[in-house]
Design a protein around this motif. Structure first.
Motif, PDB file in Angstrom:
ATOM      1  N   UNK A  47       3.445  -6.979   9.780  1.00  0.00           N
ATOM      2  CA  UNK A  47       3.968  -5.763  10.405  1.00  0.00           C
ATOM      3  C   UNK A  47       2.819  -4.813  10.733  1.00  0.00           C
ATOM      4  N   UNK A  48       2.946  -4.095  11.852  1.00  0.00           N
ATOM      5  CA  UNK A  48       1.862  -3.242  12.332  1.00  0.00           C
ATOM      6  C   UNK A  48       1.418  -2.221  11.284  1.00  0.00           C
ATOM      7  N   UNK A  49       2.359  -1.607  10.585  1.00  0.00           N
ATOM      8  CA  UNK A  49       1.993  -0.617   9.576  1.00  0.00           C
ATOM      9  C   UNK A  49       1.196  -1.236   8.435  1.00  0.00           C
ATOM     10  N   UNK A  50       1.528  -2.481   8.094  1.00  0.00           N
ATOM     11  CA  UNK A  50       0.771  -3.194   7.064  1.00  0.00           C
ATOM     12  C   UNK A  50      -0.600  -3.593   7.586  1.00  0.00           C
ATOM     13  N   UNK A  51      -0.647  -4.065   8.831  1.00  0.00           N
ATOM     14  CA  UNK A  51      -1.913  -4.525   9.391  1.00  0.00           C
ATOM     15  C   UNK A  51      -2.934  -3.393   9.469  1.00  0.00           C
ATOM     16  N   UNK A  52      -2.461  -2.190   9.801  1.00  0.00           N
ATOM     17  CA  UNK A  52      -3.375  -1.052   9.934  1.00  0.00           C
ATOM     18  C   UNK A  52      -4.069  -0.705   8.622  1.00  0.00           C
ATOM     19  N   UNK A  53      -3.492  -1.130   7.514  1.00  0.00           N
ATOM     20  CA  UNK A  53      -4.103  -0.797   6.220  1.00  0.00           C
ATOM     21  C   UNK A  53      -4.049  -1.975   5.253  1.00  0.00           C
ATOM     22  N   UNK A  54      -4.161  -3.186   5.829  1.00  0.00           N
ATOM     23  CA  UNK A  54      -4.012  -4.379   4.984  1.00  0.00           C
ATOM     24  C   UNK A  54      -5.091  -4.479   3.918  1.00  0.00           C
ATOM     25  N   UNK A  55      -6.254  -3.925   4.196  1.00  0.00           N
ATOM     26  CA  UNK A  55      -7.339  -4.015   3.213  1.00  0.00           C
ATOM     27  C   UNK A  55      -7.039  -3.226   1.947  1.00  0.00           C
ATOM     28  N   UNK A  56      -6.027  -2.335   1.984  1.00  0.00           N
ATOM     29  CA  UNK A  56      -5.663  -1.529   0.819  1.00  0.00           C
ATOM     30  C   UNK A  56      -4.535  -2.169   0.008  1.00  0.00           C
ATOM     31  N   UNK A  57      -3.948  -3.246   0.514  1.00  0.00           N
ATOM     32  CA  UNK A  57      -2.798  -3.856  -0.137  1.00  0.00           C
ATOM     33  C   UNK A  57      -3.225  -4.792  -1.257  1.00  0.00           C
ATOM     34  N   UNK A  58      -2.234  -5.356  -1.932  1.00  0.00           N
ATOM     35  CA  UNK A  58      -2.479  -6.095  -3.171  1.00  0.00           C
ATOM     36  C   UNK A  58      -1.972  -7.531  -3.028  1.00  0.00           C
ATOM     37  N   UNK A  59      -2.812  -8.492  -3.343  1.00  0.00           N
ATOM     38  CA  UNK A  59      -2.419  -9.890  -3.214  1.00  0.00           C
ATOM     39  C   UNK A  59      -1.237 -10.229  -4.114  1.00  0.00           C
ATOM     40  N   UNK A  60      -1.270  -9.722  -5.337  1.00  0.00           N
ATOM     41  CA  UNK A  60      -0.198 -10.032  -6.271  1.00  0.00           C
ATOM     42  C   UNK A  60       1.143  -9.430  -5.900  1.00  0.00           C
ATOM     43  N   UNK A  61       1.133  -8.242  -5.272  1.00  0.00           N
ATOM     44  CA  UNK A  61       2.381  -7.554  -4.907  1.00  0.00           C
ATOM     45  C   UNK A  61       2.778  -7.805  -3.452  1.00  0.00           C
ATOM     46  N   UNK A  62       1.811  -7.671  -2.562  1.00  0.00           N
ATOM     47  CA  UNK A  62       2.109  -7.722  -1.128  1.00  0.00           C
ATOM     48  C   UNK A  62       1.842  -9.093  -0.512  1.00  0.00           C
ATOM     49  N   UNK A  63       1.255  -9.984  -1.287  1.00  0.00           N
ATOM     50  CA  UNK A  63       0.845 -11.330  -0.839  1.00  0.00           C
ATOM     51  C   UNK A  63      -0.071 -11.262   0.374  1.00  0.00           C
ATOM     52  N   UNK A  64      -0.852 -10.199   0.454  1.00  0.00           N
ATOM     53  CA  UNK A  64      -1.893 -10.044   1.470  1.00  0.00           C
ATOM     54  C   UNK A  64      -3.203  -9.814   0.716  1.00  0.00           C
ATOM     55  N   UNK A  65      -4.261 -10.546   1.064  1.00  0.00           N
ATOM     56  CA  UNK A  65      -5.491 -10.500   0.252  1.00  0.00           C
ATOM     57  C   UNK A  65      -6.333  -9.245   0.470  1.00  0.00           C
ATOM     58  N   UNK A  66      -5.729  -8.079   0.181  1.00  0.00           N
ATOM     59  CA  UNK A  66      -6.448  -6.822   0.263  1.00  0.00           C
ATOM     60  C   UNK A  66      -7.190  -6.518  -1.021  1.00  0.00           C
ATOM     61  N   UNK A  67      -7.645  -5.261  -1.166  1.00  0.00           N
ATOM     62  CA  UNK A  67      -8.492  -4.889  -2.304  1.00  0.00           C
ATOM     63  C   UNK A  67      -7.745  -4.110  -3.373  1.00  0.00           C
ATOM     64  N   UNK A  68      -6.420  -4.050  -3.295  1.00  0.00           N
ATOM     65  CA  UNK A  68      -5.603  -3.340  -4.298  1.00  0.00           C
ATOM     66  C   UNK A  68      -6.000  -1.871  -4.418  1.00  0.00           C
ATOM     67  N   UNK A  69      -6.313  -1.250  -3.285  1.00  0.00           N
ATOM     68  CA  UNK A  69      -6.707   0.166  -3.279  1.00  0.00           C
ATOM     69  C   UNK A  69      -5.504   1.057  -3.563  1.00  0.00           C
TER      70      UNK A  69
END
Length: 535
Positions: A47-69
């Motif tokens: 989703x666009x809102x996720x893509x704009x800040x995917x690096x801040x998301x969490x692999x364990x929660x969001x299943x996107x390999x971000x940095x858990x910011x």
């Protein structure tokens, strides 16, 4: 960068745009690394809102390999106040007037603006927000072109540079033919339709017996089936700028980009040059540096652009030293020293090259930074190279030798989807030469004149890590640069996923493409920092 559609239509080899206290009840990784490969990962388009800040998301929660910011802010930093950390951004210039960066721009407290004096006696007059070591220079040769211009000294370096120049010039001329053909086709279609902003349906309806127009029609139908005309116009302009930049500046043996600066770039003691215009002579030339600064410091949660990793905890010091072309070792060495001497505790360097005439000057600057407890973070590079087999400058270790200091991190880039293509296809890698990986593909951040854009490169991965380092130094200022490096490398998430790397798409375990075998994790890093600070 953004040439995907055009490269797929007219691909030529060599087209590559460069461009909190922690309680004992908290665990290092919410999802154990050994279980990550068993998790149901997100598939398809993010989703666009996720893509704009995917690096801040969490692999364990969001299943996107971000940095858990985000997780770090909500679970570890909420209600806590850190100290401001100065981050030196050595780059192409920064739009310090950008709406989303203004609150985070460093101001020299010892300098009086506009009085034409060196109030703090640091050697730089009116350096209010940093220093511009390039003066009014914008474009430059590649380093190996500058080597050729000095004449044949009989060295292997000269022979290698000559062969590379011949190859790159041939590819650039092929690129010129291709971009000229695409531009001619676009103009022919626009002239026929009597409008520039035409659509795919408009092109489909063209009826003609003119063979050239028929060819152009087929080309534009293919292109517009994959992208909008607006996006095409933007991409073809960037494609043109890249190709003509290669021919007119980067590879041009007759071009002298340094003349306007007025110094001797081979004399490190010739220091009275440059100016205080940290944006640079053309605001659009500061695009790269503005994007890098935004990744670290664009304002969080203001519904504009993306979110900075450490926006409320940093001041960005602008050091302009990276032109359109290869940087000079002198500017980088003096730029690092300037940032150190004026209070930076973290320095980001999203640049690099494969020839270096005065690498010892940069080595000495890195060692100087280490002596002053400053962490230096460099991008690994975007040529899909195994850096264990090829030197990229600057770095902290060459030809398998021991590291020159303990204050440097070399960062590879990851993509926003977990799986075999998690390492960005452009990213350099190396079991012994790259320290760790961080998000670097499709990163949304500030660009000049209050705009925002997706860019990609290890240039974007490096400031993501610089932001994490700044957070650690903000909340745990007692920790040294060497300790922060250790924390970032040891606290990352280890993955067992096999991935593809390099132009040949070689399959390797993820933990075999960097020293740490990990991706950066801000939450884990702050947990470890808290424990280390207590000790």
């Amino acid at each position: 960068m953004t040439m995907t559609i055009l490269k797929s239509y007219y691909l030529f080899a060599g087209l590559a745009l460069a461009l909190a206290s922690c309680g004992s009840t908290q665990n290092m990784v919410t999802t154990p690394a050994e279980n990550i490969d068993k998790m149901p990962m997100k598939v398809g388009k993010i989703a666009e809102n996720d893509l704009k800040r995917w690096s801040h998301l969490d692999l364990g929660k969001d299943t996107i390999p971000g940095m858990s910011v985000d997780k770090a802010y909500t679970q570890l930093l909420k209600g806590k106040k850190g100290t401001k950390v100065i981050v030196g951004v050595v780059d192409s210039g920064i739009d310090i007037d950008h709406e989303d960066l203004k609150p985070a721009i460093w101001t020299n407290p010892k300098e009086i603006a506009g009085n034409g004096k060196d109030d703090d006696n640091n050697g730089y007059i009116d350096d209010i927000h940093g220093w511009n070591f390039l003066g009014d220079a914008e474009h430059e040769n590649m380093e190996y072109v500058r080597i050729l211009k000095k004449g044949d000294d009989g060295s292997e370096t000269y022979r290698r540079a000559k062969a590379e120049h011949e190859k790159d010039m041939q590819e650039a001329m092929q690129g010129k033919q291709q971009v000229d053909f695409i531009l001619a086709g676009d103009k022919a279609i626009a002239d026929h339709l009597k409008k520039k902003n035409y659509t795919l349906d408009d092109v489909k309806k063209i009826e003609t017996t003119d063979p050239a127009l028929m060819q152009y029609k087929g080309m534009m139908m293919q292109i517009l089936a994959q992208t909008s005309k607006e996006e095409f116009d933007k991409e073809i302009e960037e494609f043109k700028d890249y190709v003509y930049g290669q021919i007119n500046y980067h590879l041009n043996l007759q071009f002298d980009g340094r003349k306007v600066v007025g110094d001797n770039p081979d004399n490190l003691n010739d220091k009275k040059y440059g100016n205080n215009n940290v944006i640079g002579p053309e605001k659009k030339g500061a695009k790269h540096g503005t994007h890098v600064a935004g990744i670290i410091a664009q304002t969080r949660n203001n519904n504009k652009g993306g979110d900075g990793v450490a926006s409320n905890n940093v001041y960005i010091m602008a050091v302009r030293a990276v032109p359109d072309g290869d940087e000079y070792d002198k500017d980088i060495a003096l730029g690092i020293r300037y940032a150190v001497d004026n209070g930076a505790k973290v320095i980001n360097g999203s640049f690099g090259k494969y020839y270096s005439v005065h690498r010892d000057w940069v080595h000495d600057a890195i060692k100087y930074a280490a002596s002053k407890d400053v962490l230096v973070i460099f991008a690994a590079g975007n040529e899909s190279y195994d850096l264990d087999t090829m030197n990229k400058y600057p770095t902290d270790s060459y030809d398998g030798q021991p590291e020159i200091s303990n204050n440097v991190l070399i960062i590879g880039a990851t993509a926003p989807s977990y799986g075999s293509e998690m390492v960005a296809g452009f990213s350099n890698y190396g079991k012994n030469s790259v320290d760790i990986f961080a998000p670097g593909e499709k990163i949304y951040a500030t660009t000049p004149s209050n705009t925002y854009q997706y860019l990609q490169g290890t240039s974007m991965a490096s400031p993501n890590v610089a932001g994490v380092a700044a957070l650690i130094r903000s909340y745990y200022p007692s920790l040294t640069a060497a300790q922060v490096k250790q924390i970032i490398m040891e606290s990352g998430t280890t993955l067992t996923q096999k991935i593809t790397v390099g132009e040949a798409k070689e399959v390797k375990p993820f933990n075999e493409v960097s020293k740490s075998g990990k991706i950066v994790n801000a939450y884990n890093a702050l947990l470890m920092a808290g424990k280390m600070a207590k000790k």
